[in-house]
Design an enzyme around this catalytic site. Structure first.
Site, mmCIF file in Angstrom:
data_model
loop_
_atom_site.group_PDB
_atom_site.id
_atom_site.type_symbol
_atom_site.label_atom_id
_atom_site.label_comp_id
_atom_site.label_asym_id
_atom_site.label_seq_id
_atom_site.Cartn_x
_atom_site.Cartn_y
_atom_site.Cartn_z
ATOM 1 N N GLY A 147 0.816 -1.293 0.148
ATOM 2 C CA GLY A 147 0.113 -0.104 -0.082
ATOM 3 C C GLY A 147 0.857 1.205 -0.094
ATOM 4 O O GLY A 147 1.940 1.171 -0.052
ATOM 5 N N GLN A 148 0.087 2.717 0.001
ATOM 6 C CA GLN A 148 0.884 3.579 -0.186
ATOM 7 C C GLN A 148 1.913 4.169 1.217
ATOM 8 O O GLN A 148 3.079 4.273 1.095
ATOM 9 C CB GLN A 148 -0.038 5.040 -0.293
ATOM 10 N N LEU B 185 -5.685 -10.232 5.939
ATOM 11 C CA LEU B 185 -6.420 -9.705 6.989
ATOM 12 C C LEU B 185 -8.094 -10.265 6.898
ATOM 13 O O LEU B 185 -8.727 -10.061 7.858
ATOM 14 C CB LEU B 185 -6.579 -8.127 7.218
ATOM 15 N N ALA C 82 -5.444 -2.110 5.302
ATOM 16 C CA ALA C 82 -6.905 -1.631 5.390
ATOM 17 C C ALA C 82 -7.775 -1.938 4.178
ATOM 18 O O ALA C 82 -7.279 -1.984 3.086
ATOM 19 C CB ALA C 82 -7.082 -0.086 5.804
ATOM 20 N N TYR C 83 -8.973 -2.051 4.427
ATOM 21 C CA TYR C 83 -9.753 -2.020 3.288
ATOM 22 C C TYR C 83 -10.256 -0.514 3.177
ATOM 23 O O TYR C 83 -10.781 0.261 4.001
ATOM 24 C CB TYR C 83 -11.370 -2.784 3.463
ATOM 25 N N THR C 84 -9.656 -0.120 1.719
ATOM 26 C CA THR C 84 -9.627 1.461 1.783
ATOM 27 C C THR C 84 -10.614 1.930 0.655
ATOM 28 O O THR C 84 -10.459 3.265 0.368
ATOM 29 C CB THR C 84 -8.127 2.010 1.413
ATOM 30 N N TYR D 52 -17.048 2.594 5.554
ATOM 31 C CA TYR D 52 -15.460 2.594 5.758
ATOM 32 C C TYR D 52 -15.282 3.190 6.968
ATOM 33 O O TYR D 52 -14.526 2.677 7.811
ATOM 34 C CB TYR D 52 -14.912 3.404 4.566
ATOM 35 N N LYS E 219 -13.902 1.544 10.285
ATOM 36 C CA LYS E 219 -12.500 2.050 10.858
ATOM 37 C C LYS E 219 -12.535 2.198 12.492
ATOM 38 O O LYS E 219 -11.975 2.145 13.278
ATOM 39 C CB LYS E 219 -11.843 3.346 10.001
HETATM 40 N N1 LIG Z 1 -5.439 6.630 1.418
HETATM 41 C C1 LIG Z 1 -6.236 7.594 2.396
HETATM 42 O O1 LIG Z 1 -6.556 8.618 1.344
HETATM 43 C C2 LIG Z 1 -6.229 7.377 3.755
HETATM 44 C C3 LIG Z 1 -6.824 8.344 4.674
HETATM 45 C C4 LIG Z 1 -7.078 8.171 5.949
HETATM 46 C C5 LIG Z 1 -6.657 7.246 6.462
HETATM 47 N N2 LIG Z 1 -5.782 6.202 5.612
HETATM 48 C C6 LIG Z 1 -5.456 5.047 6.325
HETATM 49 O O2 LIG Z 1 -4.221 5.082 6.229
HETATM 50 C C7 LIG Z 1 -3.759 3.469 6.285
HETATM 51 C C8 LIG Z 1 -2.753 3.339 5.067
HETATM 52 O O3 LIG Z 1 -3.672 3.723 3.839
HETATM 53 P P1 LIG Z 1 -2.993 3.537 2.373
HETATM 54 O O4 LIG Z 1 -3.386 4.581 1.616
HETATM 55 O O5 LIG Z 1 -1.433 3.359 2.327
HETATM 56 O O6 LIG Z 1 -3.863 2.411 1.854
HETATM 57 P P2 LIG Z 1 -3.644 1.677 0.584
HETATM 58 O O7 LIG Z 1 -2.885 2.059 -0.350
HETATM 59 O O8 LIG Z 1 -5.271 1.277 -0.014
HETATM 60 O O9 LIG Z 1 -2.858 0.097 1.129
HETATM 61 C C9 LIG Z 1 -3.714 -0.797 1.971
HETATM 62 C C10 LIG Z 1 -3.093 -2.106 1.676
HETATM 63 O O10 LIG Z 1 -3.952 -2.874 2.599
HETATM 64 C C11 LIG Z 1 -3.945 -4.043 1.851
HETATM 65 N N3 LIG Z 1 -5.006 -4.793 2.038
HETATM 66 C C12 LIG Z 1 -6.440 -4.673 1.951
HETATM 67 N N4 LIG Z 1 -6.879 -5.980 2.084
HETATM 68 C C13 LIG Z 1 -6.227 -6.890 2.788
HETATM 69 C C14 LIG Z 1 -5.978 -7.803 3.203
HETATM 70 N N5 LIG Z 1 -7.568 -8.616 3.106
HETATM 71 N N6 LIG Z 1 -5.197 -8.748 3.675
HETATM 72 C C15 LIG Z 1 -4.134 -8.131 3.599
HETATM 73 N N7 LIG Z 1 -3.809 -6.786 3.335
HETATM 74 C C16 LIG Z 1 -5.081 -6.038 2.769
HETATM 75 C C17 LIG Z 1 -4.004 -3.840 0.300
HETATM 76 O O11 LIG Z 1 -3.168 -5.028 -0.282
HETATM 77 P P3 LIG Z 1 -3.067 -5.032 -1.887
HETATM 78 O O12 LIG Z 1 -2.025 -4.054 -2.274
HETATM 79 O O13 LIG Z 1 -2.793 -6.515 -2.083
HETATM 80 O O14 LIG Z 1 -4.499 -4.751 -2.407
HETATM 81 C C18 LIG Z 1 -2.832 -2.566 0.448
HETATM 82 O O15 LIG Z 1 -1.491 -2.993 0.346
HETATM 83 C C19 LIG Z 1 -5.086 2.633 6.264
HETATM 84 O O16 LIG Z 1 -5.219 2.323 7.612
HETATM 85 C C20 LIG Z 1 -6.124 3.753 5.839
HETATM 86 O O17 LIG Z 1 -7.328 3.232 6.508
HETATM 87 C C21 LIG Z 1 -5.800 6.486 4.227
#
Ligand SMILES: NC(=O)c1ccc[n+]([C@@H]2O[C@H](COP(=O)([O-])OP(=O)(O)OC[C@H]3O[C@@H](n4cnc5c(N)ncnc54)[C@H](OP(=O)(O)O)[C@@H]3O)[C@@H](O)[C@H]2O)c1
Length: 290
Positions: A10-11, A38, A62-64, A127, A131
């Site tokens: 993920g990011q 997860l 996370a499920y994002t 979502y 969370k």
């Molecule tokens: N993105 C935003 O704007 C944002 C804003 C506020 C908070 N957050 C929080 O910040 C955190 C990091 O976000 P991010 O932007 O890095 O998210 P992201 O890029 O969507 O990455 C989420 C990662 O979770 C993995 N994932 C999803 N389902 C899974 C499963 N069943 N088992 C194992 N891994 C799984 C995904 O795997 P795959 O690569 O295989 O799909 C992905 O690598 C999260 O907790 C998110 O809720 C994000």
């Protein structure tokens, strides 16, 4: 320290990986969906049966998919809530500290000022609800030695995000409509990654025991999605006009909160962090992308 990081693709997970070479006194293990699913309690248990004795577990997975979550309620709950409970239980049983990442979407966005950690959440989409349940499960399972970091509007050179979408649209179109009535603070994933790596080295985190608390992290400053898009085009010399529109003019399956600007005072004071302005970090990210 032995540190487990979930969500390696993920990011945030990829941004943490970027800086790991600067922390070679720690031993990092990064896991993705393949080795650590997860959505499957068995997969999590199986992983910890074979791999244990971590000092810190950092949950970046996370499920994002905010809109898709409206239909995939059970899957979102499994990953954002039940899996977090399980992770916290394993962290507890191994005496590991737990850093869990959460979101500004736990709020309804009706605040007129900055959100403080003491403000009551009231999520308005699936979502955000899942969370929040994850946060509560972590807090209940680990009253001590966990940290919940709520963040917002993550962008990076990795994966899909608003900055990359705007770069694509800006190079294809002369004019785009972007929502202007949602206000928040963008977060460069590298800044959050650097902050997390700073925190795990901080004396406050390395106390034998500390009460579990919520902290906020995003870049400094606030903006709307339309002004964010304008800044991206200005910095990249893309000649694309941004027309501000309301959320009502851009309906999505999940409702978004209007104002989720988070106060960063607590985390900066507690861990002596310096957080850059979002515009400054946007430049760094664009340099990485270019
Ligand atoms: N993105 C935003 O704007 C944002 C804003 C506020 C908070 N957050 C929080 O910040 C955190 C990091 O976000 P991010 O932007 O890095 O998210 P992201 O890029 O969507 O990455 C989420 C990662 O979770 C993995 N994932 C999803 N389902 C899974 C499963 N069943 N088992 C194992 N891994 C799984 C995904 O795997 P795959 O690569 O295989 O799909 C992905 O690598 C999260 O907790 C998110 O809720 C994000």
């Amino acid at each position: 320290m032995k540190i487990l990081v979930t969500g390696k693709n993920g990011q945030l997970g990829r941004s943490i990986q970027k800086f790991i070479p600067n922390y070679d006194h720690h031993e990092f293990t990064l896991v993705g969906r393949e080795e650590f699913d997860l959505s499957s309690p068995e997969s999590i248990s199986k992983y910890f049966d074979i791999n244990s004795h971590f000092d810190v577990i950092i949950n970046c997975a996370a499920y994002t998919a905010v809109d898709r979550a409206e239909d995939e309620v059970n899957l979102a709950d499994e990953i954002n809530h039940l899996a977090v409970k399980k992770l916290a239980e394993f962290a507890n049983s191994q005496n590991a500290k737990f850093i869990h990442i959460s979101t500004d979407y736990v709020f309804d966005g009706q605040n007129e000022s900055l959100y403080l950690e003491s403000d009551n959440p009231n999520p308005i989409n699936v979502y955000g609800k899942t969370k929040l349940l994850g946060e509560k499960a972590a807090l209940k399972t680990m009253p001590n030695n966990a940290m919940i970091i709520r963040t917002s509007w993550i962008f990076s050179e990795f994966g899909n995000n608003f900055v990359k979408t705007m770069l694509k649209l800006g190079s294809e179109k002369n004019e785009i409509n972007v929502v202007s009535d949602q206000i928040g603070s963008p977060t460069y994933a590298s800044d959050l990654a650097r902050a997390i790596l700073h925190i795990i080295s901080n004396a406050n985190f390395n106390r034998k025991s500390f009460p579990t608390e919520i902290f906020y992290f995003s870049n400094i400053g606030e903006t709307s999605w339309s002004d964010f898009a304008k800044e991206i085009f200005m910095l990249t010399n893309l000649n694309c006009k941004v027309t501000p529109i309301s959320s009502e003019q851009y309906p999505t399956p999940a409702i978004r909160p209007k104002n989720t600007t988070l106060s960063k005072e607590k985390i900066t004071n507690h861990f002596r962090l310096q957080i850059p302005l979002w515009q400054q970090s946007l430049k760094e990210c664009l340099n990485e992308i270019m």
